[in-house]
Design a protein around this motif. Structure first.
Motif, PDB file in Angstrom:
ATOM      1  N   TYR A 112       0.848  -1.202   0.000  1.00  0.00           N
ATOM      2  CA  TYR A 112       0.000   0.000   0.000  1.00  0.00           C
ATOM      3  C   TYR A 112       0.885   1.255   0.000  1.00  0.00           C
ATOM      4  CZ  TYR A 112      -2.979  -3.694   1.895  1.00  0.00           C
ATOM      5  OH  TYR A 112      -3.615  -4.879   2.120  1.00  0.00           O
ATOM      6  N   TYR A 133      12.345   4.166  -7.739  1.00  0.00           N
ATOM      7  CA  TYR A 133      11.140   3.969  -8.538  1.00  0.00           C
ATOM      8  C   TYR A 133      10.139   3.297  -7.607  1.00  0.00           C
ATOM      9  CZ  TYR A 133      14.180  -0.045  -8.785  1.00  0.00           C
ATOM     10  OH  TYR A 133      15.057  -1.034  -8.434  1.00  0.00           O
ATOM     11  N   LEU A 135       7.258   0.516  -6.809  1.00  0.00           N
ATOM     12  CA  LEU A 135       6.736  -0.789  -7.219  1.00  0.00           C
ATOM     13  C   LEU A 135       5.351  -1.003  -6.618  1.00  0.00           C
ATOM     14  CD1 LEU A 135      10.093  -2.600  -6.496  1.00  0.00           C
ATOM     15  CD2 LEU A 135       9.166  -2.080  -8.773  1.00  0.00           C
TER      16      LEU A 135
HETATM   17  C1  4FV Z   1      10.365  -0.255  -2.951  1.00  0.00           C
HETATM   18  C2  4FV Z   1      11.553   0.159  -3.563  1.00  0.00           C
HETATM   19  C3  4FV Z   1       9.006   0.075  -3.407  1.00  0.00           C
HETATM   20  C4  4FV Z   1       6.190   1.397  -2.510  1.00  0.00           C
HETATM   21  C5  4FV Z   1       4.718   1.309  -2.290  1.00  0.00           C
HETATM   22  C6  4FV Z   1       5.656  -0.879  -2.167  1.00  0.00           C
HETATM   23  C7  4FV Z   1       6.580   0.028  -2.919  1.00  0.00           C
HETATM   24  C8  4FV Z   1       4.444  -0.089  -1.837  1.00  0.00           C
HETATM   25  N1  4FV Z   1      10.685  -0.986  -1.879  1.00  0.00           N
HETATM   26  N2  4FV Z   1      12.587  -0.387  -2.845  1.00  0.00           N
HETATM   27  N3  4FV Z   1      11.722   0.908  -4.676  1.00  0.00           N
HETATM   28  N4  4FV Z   1       7.985  -0.268  -2.571  1.00  0.00           N
HETATM   29  O1  4FV Z   1       8.822   0.651  -4.480  1.00  0.00           O
HETATM   30  O2  4FV Z   1      12.034  -1.049  -1.829  1.00  0.00           O
HETATM   31  O3  4FV Z   1       4.319  -0.053  -0.454  1.00  0.00           O
END
Ligand code: 4FV
Length: 221
Positions: A112, A133, A135
């Motif tokens: 989330y 970035y 994800l």
């Molecule tokens: C992320 C990254 C990443 C963010 C929103 C998961 C997302 C959701 N984690 N390195 N780049 N996480 O994008 O570690 O919570």
């Protein structure tokens, strides 16, 4: 090494960590990997693990209670609790080497809009991002870190040599490499590599690694 992962999508971890080097490291007992479902630590009828942010704003946040309960159950004395989020320090080979020296990691996967801040303030020992970035969830970052750390465990890679001759092992990008045939579509392998003169080969490789790093990643120099 023991690695526990706390996530809302345990099924995403089936596959990438069951093949090749990681699979062998687990079979050889070099890596003891367990994946835990965060929802198992939510005890109300709907097993709620997320809620709306105080002060308004888009999306949902991971609630503190299930995460604190899970980490306090799973963590041991020497466990290093690591949050995965874009707000973490950027993961790299030096951090991979650092983590490979630990006995025990607990990776808390972000989902989330992220974590309630009290998880970051009162539970985490470290916070890592795999890059600038966003994800859909933190499962892939956790797998990236498990892969990069596991291959550095003594005995994980077949020929020890390869872990120290690669990119970033000396802070440089890797030199160009070639294999047979020595000539492919009129493209020839550099003569020096066919010379058998190891001193000249090592000098050529060092010069190539520096040149390539200067061209592509001067920030590393
Ligand atoms: C992320 C990254 C990443 C963010 C929103 C998961 C997302 C959701 N984690 N390195 N780049 N996480 O994008 O570690 O919570």
């Amino acid at each position: 090494m023991k690695i526990d992962v706390l996530t809302l999508f345990p099924a995403m971890f089936a596959g990438p960590l069951d093949e090749s080097i990681i699979k062998r490291a687990r079979q050889a007992g070099l890596l003891d990997l367990s994946v835990h479902n965060l929802r198992d630590y939510a005890h109300n009828r709907h097993k709620t693990v997320d809620d709306r942010p105080f002060g308004g704003g888009p999306g949902m946040l991971l609630k503190p209670e299930p995460i604190f309960e899970a980490v306090e159950k799973l963590a041991r004395e020497r466990t290093r609790v690591i949050l995965l989020s874009p707000a973490g320090r950027t993961f790299n080979q030096a951090i991979a080497r650092e983590l490979a020296l630990q006995d025990d990691l607990l990776l808390v996967v972000g989902h989330y809009e992220g974590f309630d801040e009290r998880v970051r303030e009162h539970l985490a020992d470290d916070e890592l991002s795999i890059g600038d970035y966003v994800l859909t969830n933190g499962a892939l970052p956790a797998m990236v870190i498990i892969d990069a750390v596991t291959r550095l465990l003594p005995g994980a890679l077949g020929d020890e040599q390869s872990a120290c001759e690669e990119s970033f092992s000396h802070g440089l990008l890797e030199y160009p490499q070639y294999t047979r045939p020595a000539e492919f579509r009129q493209w020839k392998v550099p003569e020096v590599l066919l010379s058998g003169n190891h001193a000249e080969i090592a000098a050529w490789r060092a010069q190539q690694a520096k040149a390539r790093t200067w061209e592509r990643r001067p920030d590393l120099l």
